[in-house]
Design a protein around this motif. Structure first.
Motif, short mmCIF file in Angstrom:
data_model
loop_
_atom_site.label_atom_id
_atom_site.label_comp_id
_atom_site.label_asym_id
_atom_site.label_seq_id
_atom_site.Cartn_x
_atom_site.Cartn_y
_atom_site.Cartn_z
N CYS A 253 0.82 -1.22 0.00
CA CYS A 253 0.00 0.00 0.00
C CYS A 253 0.86 1.27 0.00
O CYS A 253 0.89 2.00 -0.99
N GLU A 257 1.94 3.86 -2.98
CA GLU A 257 1.67 5.30 -2.96
C GLU A 257 2.94 6.09 -3.24
O GLU A 257 2.92 7.08 -3.98
N VAL A 320 -9.24 -4.18 2.27
CA VAL A 320 -8.91 -2.95 1.55
C VAL A 320 -7.65 -3.10 0.70
O VAL A 320 -7.55 -2.47 -0.36
N VAL A 321 -6.71 -3.94 1.10
CA VAL A 321 -5.52 -4.15 0.26
C VAL A 321 -5.89 -4.89 -1.02
O VAL A 321 -5.40 -4.56 -2.11
N GLU A 324 -7.52 -2.45 -3.22
CA GLU A 324 -6.51 -1.55 -3.79
C GLU A 324 -5.90 -2.14 -5.05
O GLU A 324 -5.74 -1.44 -6.06
N LEU A 328 -6.02 -0.55 -8.83
CA LEU A 328 -4.82 -0.24 -9.61
C LEU A 328 -4.89 -0.86 -11.00
O LEU A 328 -4.49 -0.23 -12.00
N PHE A 347 -8.48 4.49 -6.86
CA PHE A 347 -7.32 3.72 -6.41
C PHE A 347 -6.70 4.34 -5.15
O PHE A 347 -6.37 3.65 -4.18
N SER A 348 -6.59 5.67 -5.16
CA SER A 348 -6.01 6.38 -4.02
C SER A 348 -6.81 6.15 -2.75
O SER A 348 -6.25 6.04 -1.65
N PHE A 350 -8.42 3.47 -1.75
CA PHE A 350 -8.11 2.18 -1.12
C PHE A 350 -6.66 2.08 -0.68
O PHE A 350 -6.36 1.43 0.32
N VAL A 351 -5.74 2.74 -1.41
CA VAL A 351 -4.34 2.75 -0.99
C VAL A 351 -4.23 3.32 0.42
O VAL A 351 -3.61 2.74 1.32
N GLN A 352 -4.87 4.45 0.62
CA GLN A 352 -4.71 5.15 1.89
C GLN A 352 -5.56 4.53 3.00
O GLN A 352 -5.17 4.57 4.17
N ALA A 354 -5.90 1.38 3.24
CA ALA A 354 -5.06 0.24 3.63
C ALA A 354 -3.95 0.68 4.57
O ALA A 354 -3.61 -0.01 5.54
#
Length: 451
Positions: A253, A257, A320-321, A324, A328, A347-348, A350-352, A354
């Motif tokens: 994650c 980012e 959430v990962v 993500e 992506l 995408f952002s 779920f990245v954050q 995670a």
């Protein structure tokens, strides 16, 4: 907010600047924001300004990114242990001062070798994340630790998006004022974040303490202790397999980012023919999700933790990962600018989330070795970013092809979280700590009413 100034806070009140817990909350995210801003201040200026000025090749620009992110791996491992030894307050002040010097000094690089050294020095300030997470972890109670860690880190991460939009404007302002020639204006621009970092270092020293009760130098019993015959704090953390699983998940994650923050501006310039300023503004949307996305991940994890325990926090992280990775994949397939921006924001999110969910779990792995655990897991993000950059450098793939491949990798890493388990004893310890703090809070509230 807790009325007990020497106890961990059970609430987050953003307008409270009187208690040391909330002063630490605000100053820690501001410090991290500035460190992240300075850390990635070169990224939006690389393609159109810095690379032409220093005659850097495409491979050299990628190596500079790898150097800046890679050195943070070691810095994060060391800074976690430093927090345990001298406290987060001194650790942050020293790091901010070093970062200010490193960012300002990069303006004096006039060859590939000196530029590479400057980027290595700047990369050290990426360790600021570990101090931020350590400091909020010792200031806030289990019921809000997830959202406290996620919010301070998320608002700090916003610096990566803001620098993509603001540094080109600062550099353009320097040029417009006639303070430097074309392609050299980036040098003066680097002094702006450096000066602000020194100001925040002073504020951090004056208005925070190592823990709710005070500073470790005055309260040695509050500092993590190692009993005779026990492993050192770092070895204790490193011997727990859960730490390394979270290390890999954080690579999936935060590592992603970092990679996207460093390459997104170039991606939009190359793929859609945008200007440096326009691409930087679009990447701001990616970073802007930190305003709430990472906090959302921590908040959801706290809610699941209350009802489903520590293992409930882990389940949220897994979900959430995986999401993500899927997001992506979607982003990598967008060939229309509007759809690309929309999918990037998705995408952002779920990245954050995670990232927030990860550091809602970290404080419960090993309380005594909190700094070491935070450092190891945090370093995982940088390892991931370096590996992604190495793949891009060595495979010859385009950024779009790389994003597509990384989507599958991230989704697969998400399933590793199923191996993170907490024992009944650890679950009970977390419940007991929360109950103790809540009982103490009620006692003080009742005393205030009857007084």
């Amino acid at each position: 907010m807790s009325n007990i100034s020497t106890s961990k806070a059970t609430k987050i009140t953003l307008t409270d600047f009187k208690t040391v817990q909330m002063r630490t909350f605000h100053l820690s995210w501001i410090a991290f924001f500035l460190c992240f801003f300075g850390w990635f201040s070169h990224a939006p200026l690389m393609k159109s300004t810095i690379a032409p000025d220093l005659a850097l090749t495409k491979a050299q620009t990628t190596l500079a990114f790898i150097a800046s992110v890679g050195v943070t791996i070691f810095a994060r491992l060391l800074i976690g242990s430093l927090c345990d030894k001298i406290g987060p307050r001194k650790s942050y002040v020293y790091l901010l001062i070093f970062g200010a010097i490193a960012v300002a000094s990069s303006s004096f690089a006039y060859s590939w070798e000196t530029y590479l050294l400057s980027r290595l020095a700047i990369g050290v300030i990426g360790a600021s994340f570990v101090i931020t997470q350590y400091h909020t972890s010792v200031m806030f109670a289990p019921n809000v630790i997830g959202i406290a860690n996620a919010t301070t880190a998320g608002w700090g991460n916003l610096g990566g998006g803001v620098t993509n939009a603001v540094m080109p404007l600062i550099a353009s302002g320097v040029l417009a004022l006639g303070l430097a020639e074309a392609n050299a204006h980036w040098r003066i621009a680097m002094f702006v974040p450096a000066i602000i970092m020194l100001v925040v270092a002073f504020l951090y020293w004056k208005y925070t303490t190592d823990c709710p009760k005070g500073n470790y130098v005055d309260l040695p019993e509050e500092r993590p202790q190692v009993k005779k015959g026990e492993k050192g704090l770092f070895l204790t953390a490193a011997s727990d397999k859960r730490v390394w699983i979270l290390f890999l998940m954080y690579a999936g994650c935060f590592g992603m980012e970092l990679f996207v923050t460093g390459k997104a501006s170039t991606y939009y310039q190359e793929k859609f023919g945008l200007s440096q300023e326009s691409a930087g503004f679009i990447v701001l949307f990616f970073g802007a999700m930190n305003l709430f996305a990472r906090s959302t991940g921590g908040w959801i994890a706290d809610k699941f933790g209350k009802n489903s325990g520590l293992n409930g926090r882990v389940k949220i992280l897994v979900y959430v990962v995986i999401a993500e990775g899927i997001a992506l994949l979607l982003f990598s397939q967008m060939n229309v600018l509007g759809f690309a921006v929309a999918s990037m924001v998705f995408f952002s999110l779920f990245v954050q989330m995670a990232e927030g969910a990860t550091y809602s779990v970290v404080p419960f792995i090993n309380r005594k070795a909190l700094g070491a655990v935070s450092g190891i897991v945090g370093a995982g993000g940088n390892v991931g970013a370096v590996l992604y950059a190495q793949y891009l450098l060595r495979s010859g793939s385009s950024l779009q092809e790389a994003f597509f491949a990384f989507g599958f990798i991230v989704a697969a890493v998400g399933f590793l979280g199923l191996l993170v388990k907490f024992s009944p004893k650890e679950e009970q310890a977390a419940k007991d700590e929360q109950k103790r703090i809540e009982d103490l809070q009620k006692a003080v509230d009742n005393s205030a009413v009857t007084a």
